[in-house]
Design a protein around this motif. Structure first.
Motif, PDB file in Angstrom:
ATOM      1  N   GLN A 231       0.818  -1.218   0.000  1.00 16.45           N
ATOM      2  CA  GLN A 231       0.000   0.000   0.000  1.00 16.45           C
ATOM      3  C   GLN A 231       0.850   1.266   0.000  1.00 16.45           C
ATOM      4  O   GLN A 231       1.794   1.396   0.778  1.00 16.45           O
ATOM      5  CB  GLN A 231      -0.929   0.023   1.216  1.00 16.45           C
TER       6      GLN A 231
ATOM      7  N   ILE B 172       0.470   5.570   0.174  1.00 13.08           N
ATOM      8  CA  ILE B 172      -0.409   6.688   0.501  1.00 13.08           C
ATOM      9  C   ILE B 172       0.235   7.961  -0.033  1.00 13.08           C
ATOM     10  O   ILE B 172       1.418   8.219   0.218  1.00 13.08           O
ATOM     11  CB  ILE B 172      -0.644   6.804   2.015  1.00 13.08           C
TER      12      ILE B 172
ATOM     13  N   TYR C 174      -0.030  12.310  -0.585  1.00 16.14           N
ATOM     14  CA  TYR C 174      -0.559  13.477   0.118  1.00 16.14           C
ATOM     15  C   TYR C 174      -0.392  14.744  -0.715  1.00 16.14           C
ATOM     16  O   TYR C 174       0.520  14.860  -1.530  1.00 16.14           O
ATOM     17  CB  TYR C 174       0.181  13.686   1.448  1.00 16.14           C
TER      18      TYR C 174
ATOM     19  N   LYS D  58      -4.777  13.935   2.567  1.00 16.69           N
ATOM     20  CA  LYS D  58      -4.570  12.690   1.825  1.00 16.69           C
ATOM     21  C   LYS D  58      -5.085  12.845   0.397  1.00 16.69           C
ATOM     22  O   LYS D  58      -6.180  13.335   0.163  1.00 16.69           O
ATOM     23  CB  LYS D  58      -5.297  11.545   2.529  1.00 16.69           C
TER      24      LYS D  58
ATOM     25  N   SER E  37      -4.462  10.082  -2.202  1.00 17.80           N
ATOM     26  CA  SER E  37      -4.891   8.775  -2.700  1.00 17.80           C
ATOM     27  C   SER E  37      -4.266   7.641  -1.908  1.00 17.80           C
ATOM     28  O   SER E  37      -3.227   7.806  -1.259  1.00 17.80           O
ATOM     29  CB  SER E  37      -4.543   8.613  -4.186  1.00 17.80           C
ATOM     30  N   VAL E  38      -4.928   6.484  -1.976  1.00 18.69           N
ATOM     31  CA  VAL E  38      -4.414   5.238  -1.389  1.00 18.69           C
ATOM     32  C   VAL E  38      -4.450   4.205  -2.502  1.00 18.69           C
ATOM     33  O   VAL E  38      -5.503   3.935  -3.082  1.00 18.69           O
ATOM     34  CB  VAL E  38      -5.256   4.774  -0.192  1.00 18.69           C
TER      35      VAL E  38
ATOM     36  N   ASP F 181      -2.849   0.316  -3.934  1.00 17.35           N
ATOM     37  CA  ASP F 181      -2.130  -0.930  -3.673  1.00 17.35           C
ATOM     38  C   ASP F 181      -1.327  -1.326  -4.903  1.00 17.35           C
ATOM     39  O   ASP F 181      -1.803  -1.201  -6.045  1.00 17.35           O
ATOM     40  CB  ASP F 181      -3.110  -2.053  -3.316  1.00 17.35           C
TER      41      ASP F 181
ATOM     42  N   GLU G 144      -8.246   1.310  -5.386  1.00 18.33           N
ATOM     43  CA  GLU G 144      -7.605   2.626  -5.369  1.00 18.33           C
ATOM     44  C   GLU G 144      -8.657   3.679  -5.057  1.00 18.33           C
ATOM     45  O   GLU G 144      -9.733   3.686  -5.642  1.00 18.33           O
ATOM     46  CB  GLU G 144      -6.961   2.918  -6.726  1.00 18.33           C
TER      47      GLU G 144
END
Length: 231
Positions: free
Chosen positions: A86, A88, A90, A96, A98-99, A101, A111
């Motif tokens: 994962q 992350i 910013y 934040k 996006s996140v 994988d 996503e």
């Protein structure tokens, strides 16, 4: 006397700890195009936390000039960013973005993206097949800055900005379909692409001198060369 010795001991301990941290981690200066830069001319820094240790994965964190995190995750190679697990991302204000994988440097799994004011922007599902080396992204849901949902369950109108490229068009069953229009501020071009179930089948780009380039694949668009036909 004992007090002075104690203070001296703490000072030596602090210096030793600092030295150990410097040995373990590595700091790199990078420009806006992710190329290595100098301390006098850089856009952000990258720190590989456990650089001097032999490891399967290395913790990597990017920082903006203001000291806030830009990105954090893990890489399989300490010298070349090979994302795994994962990540992350910013914005500069610390919010934040996006996140995502990854699996061996390819997006794989869910996503989620947000606008800078933390309104949810979109949800995607990424696929990667290591055997065929093929990837695919399904656009599941999308909200505009005014919180209007324009893509629902993979269908609707979508607009995206990925670094230097902005484009918009119709999504059907999660995939780009039909005519998409956009621009590339880095190459100073505008373009019109045609998609069929997420696959680019044709397109035309125009530069600032109105010189046009036709293409029938992403590779042709990026290189500006027509693919040679096999005999």
């Amino acid at each position: 006397m004992k007090k002075k010795l104690f203070i001296l001991f703490l000072l030596v301990l602090s210096l030793n700890t600092s030295a150990q941290i410097n040995v373990v981690s590595k700091k790199i200066f990078l420009d806006s195009l992710d190329r290595e830069a100098t301390p006098e001319n850089y856009s952000y820094t990258r720190v590989i936390t456990n650089y001097s240790q032999k490891s399967v994965r290395y913790v990597v964190t990017d920082f903006y000039k203001n000291g806030r995190k830009k990105m954090t995750g893990a890489t399989l190679d300490k010298d070349i960013l090979k994302k795994d697990g994962q990540f992350i991302y910013y914005y500069k204000n610390g919010a934040k973005e996006s996140v995502v994988d990854y699996s061996e440097d390819h997006k794989k799994g869910k996503e989620i993206n947000w606008y800078e004011n933390q309104i949810k922007k979109c949800e995607k599902q990424n696929f990667w097949d290591p055997k065929t080396k093929k990837s695919q992204t399904l656009i599941l849901n999308f909200w505009d800055p005014d919180k209007n949902q324009t893509v629902v369950d993979g269908n609707g109108e979508y607009e995206e900005t990925d670094k230097f490229i902005t484009q918009k068009g119709v999504v059907k069953d999660g995939l780009k379909q039909g005519v998409w229009q956009g621009n590339d501020i880095l190459r100073k071009t505008t373009f019109i692409n045609n998609y069929d179930r997420g696959i680019l089948i044709s397109g035309v780009s125009s530069d600032e001198n109105n010189t046009k380039l036709s293409y029938s694949s992403l590779n042709e668009k990026q290189t500006g060369k027509k693919a040679e036909k096999k005999k």
